[in-house]
Design a protein around this motif. Structure first.
Motif, PDB file in Angstrom:
ATOM      1  N   GLY A  72     -18.867  30.516-100.722  1.00 52.09           N
ATOM      2  CA  GLY A  72     -18.281  30.726 -99.420  1.00 52.09           C
ATOM      3  C   GLY A  72     -18.296  32.051 -98.774  1.00 52.09           C
ATOM      4  O   GLY A  72     -18.692  32.905 -99.341  1.00 52.09           O
TER       5      GLY A  72
ATOM      6  N   ASP B  53     -13.277  32.760 -96.497  1.00 53.95           N
ATOM      7  CA  ASP B  53     -13.108  31.527 -97.207  1.00 53.95           C
ATOM      8  C   ASP B  53     -12.785  31.971 -98.602  1.00 53.95           C
ATOM      9  O   ASP B  53     -11.623  31.107 -99.004  1.00 53.95           O
ATOM     10  CB  ASP B  53     -14.318  30.618 -97.182  1.00 53.95           C
TER      11      ASP B  53
ATOM     12  N   ARG C  16      -9.056  33.200 -98.555  1.00 56.50           N
ATOM     13  CA  ARG C  16      -8.094  32.443 -98.234  1.00 56.50           C
ATOM     14  C   ARG C  16      -7.689  31.271 -99.425  1.00 56.50           C
ATOM     15  O   ARG C  16      -6.661  30.753 -99.665  1.00 56.50           O
ATOM     16  CB  ARG C  16      -8.459  31.631 -96.971  1.00 56.50           C
ATOM     17  N   GLU C  17      -9.028  31.094-100.067  1.00 55.92           N
ATOM     18  CA  GLU C  17      -8.927  30.070-101.351  1.00 55.92           C
ATOM     19  C   GLU C  17      -7.954  30.874-102.363  1.00 55.92           C
ATOM     20  O   GLU C  17      -7.191  29.971-102.870  1.00 55.92           O
ATOM     21  CB  GLU C  17     -10.179  29.715-101.766  1.00 55.92           C
TER      22      GLU C  17
END
Length: 464
Positions: free
Chosen positions: A146, A150, A153-154
């Motif tokens: 990603g 991304d 945020r994960e």
């Protein structure tokens, strides 16, 4: 059963009191944590991320950087560069920065004293460095797939507020953007805030405990006395002292209506307990015996005593990445003709004897099984290719030399075709290994049977 007149019920009052105390504690905790996180942590985290990103960027854009890392220009930096590993470790050290902070004596810090300094983790950082369209660095704790945004945020669902990342563009001498440094920091103050919050919650918890203690002494004390007496009855019942309970019954000094109802029902239960205990004991013994039978039926082939296909797969599931892996499929040559000539009884004798040969030749760390009909399988690890071929050929010869005494008939022998999937290092699934071994088995039969073929052998090298 009806309650006695005047018998008090405290369950509603107790539930309301305890729930109100717990709710108050949770609300205070939520308010304190929300205020501290909102006012203190967010700006510190964003400032720290900016400082770390610019520190990395200044190092990379310094005039001496290309020469120090064995490249002509900054855009030449790549994992193949001579100084790339040194640069990587330099960036990696910024993920967790520790300093030794000297204690203060009044307004002046003490002179260096190893015993009077305290190590502090100033920050932990998530960082991603992109250069010339390539990602050169990503913190170890981030997802490897990603985009940078991304993956950040994960790892943190509060990404958009508390730990918003800072993006620092990398510019060349002409002011053109050639890369990007993305950084997000967890500030050290978070630990201190959590500590302060924990201390406040501890004090609040002690206060709530004291309030609940007063409520218990005033309201729950009589209830606990009755419950203690009832618990003693159940303890005797659990220990098997049924005869004593039959003699004395369930005796209560005082109780509320709820406890009286339970005591009456307990007396009714005790009257049948002894009989049920004996029945349960007999049932348990019967179930244990059935369990042993069912376990064997579920895992062992009834005729040969080898592992069935399902249990075979369970046993090897965690071993498919071990070195020197071999999956061998064996098929008894012309087994249908044996069944047609000597009947299924003769076929069963051949299958049982064939399984005995497998057990004698492969044991210890190997797994043997019957996949159905005349198809058998052997799984083993830790074998070099020469060892694998020698073991397979030895097994083929042992099968060919074996003699099986059929009932009311002369002794006969059989041969076997063997297909092998072998890999010293493998990342294949069982299905892929099985397909390779099955293809090799097919080639062994096509080449004339009674032979060993390893998947990948050249067709020109096969006999026949």
């Amino acid at each position: 059963m009806k309650h006695k007149h005047g018998s008090p019920s405290l369950s509603r009052l107790i539930r309301l009191s305890m729930n109100a105390s717990t709710l108050f504690t949770i609300l205070v905790f939520a308010v304190i944590v929300t205020i501290l996180l909102s006012i203190v942590i967010r700006p510190l985290a964003q400032l720290g991320a900016q400082l770390v990103a610019h520190s990395t960027m200044r190092e990379m854009t310094s005039p001496a950087f290309p020469e120090n890392h064995g490249i002509a220009t900054l855009t030449d930096l790549s994992p193949q560069s001579p100084g790339f590993e040194r640069w990587w470790k330099t960036v990696e050290r910024q993920e967790v920065v520790n300093y030794r902070i000297p204690l203060l004596d009044g307004n002046e810090p003490l002179e260096y004293d190893e015993g009077r300094e305290m190590p502090r983790a100033l920050h932990t950082v998530d960082m991603i460095v992109e250069l010339d369209g390539r990602e050169l660095y990503r913190s170890a704790y981030l997802s490897s797939s990603g985009t940078a945004e991304d993956s950040l945020r994960e790892r943190n669902w509060l990404y958009d507020y508390f730990n918003k990342p800072y993006f620092a563009p990398i510019l060349n001498d002409d002011g053109q953007e050639i890369g990007m440094i993305t950084a997000r920091i967890y500030p050290p103050l978070l630990v201190e805030i959590v500590g302060v919050t924990a201390a406040l919650m501890l004090l609040l918890g002690l206060l709530c405990f004291y309030v609940n203690y007063l409520l218990g002494k005033w309201l729950i004390g009589p209830l606990l006395l009755s419950l203690g007496q009832l618990r003693a009855v159940f303890q005797k019942l659990a220990d098997g002292h049924v005869d004593e309970l039959f003699d004395k019954g369930v005796q209560m000094d005082r109780s509320y209506s709820e406890i009286e109802d339970i005591a009456v029902e307990t007396g009714r239960i005790i009257s049948n307990t002894k009989m049920h205990m004996e029945q349960l004991q007999e049932k348990n013994e019967e179930l244990e015996s059935q369990k042993l039978v069912l376990t064997r039926q579920a895992t062992i082939d009834g005729l040969t005593g080898l592992n069935n296909r399902r249990h075979f797969l369970e046993l090897i599931a965690g071993r498919l990445e071990e070195p020197g892996l071999m999956l061998m499929l064996l098929d008894i040559d012309d087994f249908k003709r044996v069944n047609d000539t000597y009947g299924h009884t003769g076929g069963d004798v051949i299958l049982e004897g064939f399984a005995d040969v497998l057990r004698n030749d492969f044991n210890g760390n190997s797994v043997t099984g019957r996949f159905g009909g005349e198809e058998f399988a052997v799984f083993a690890t830790g074998l070099s290719e020469p060892e694998m071929r020698l073991s397979a050929e030895k097994l083929r010869a042992a099968i060919e030399a074996a003699v099986f005494d059929l009932p009311d008939s002369r002794p006969i022998g059989v041969t076997s075709s063997i297909g092998i999937a072998y890999a010293y290092r493998s990342s294949l699934t069982f299905e892929e290994l099985y397909q390779q071994a099955d293809a090799a088995l097919y080639n062994a039969k096509r080449a004339g049977k009674n032979r060993v073929v390893v998947f990948g052998d050249s067709p020109l090298s096969l006999p026949g």
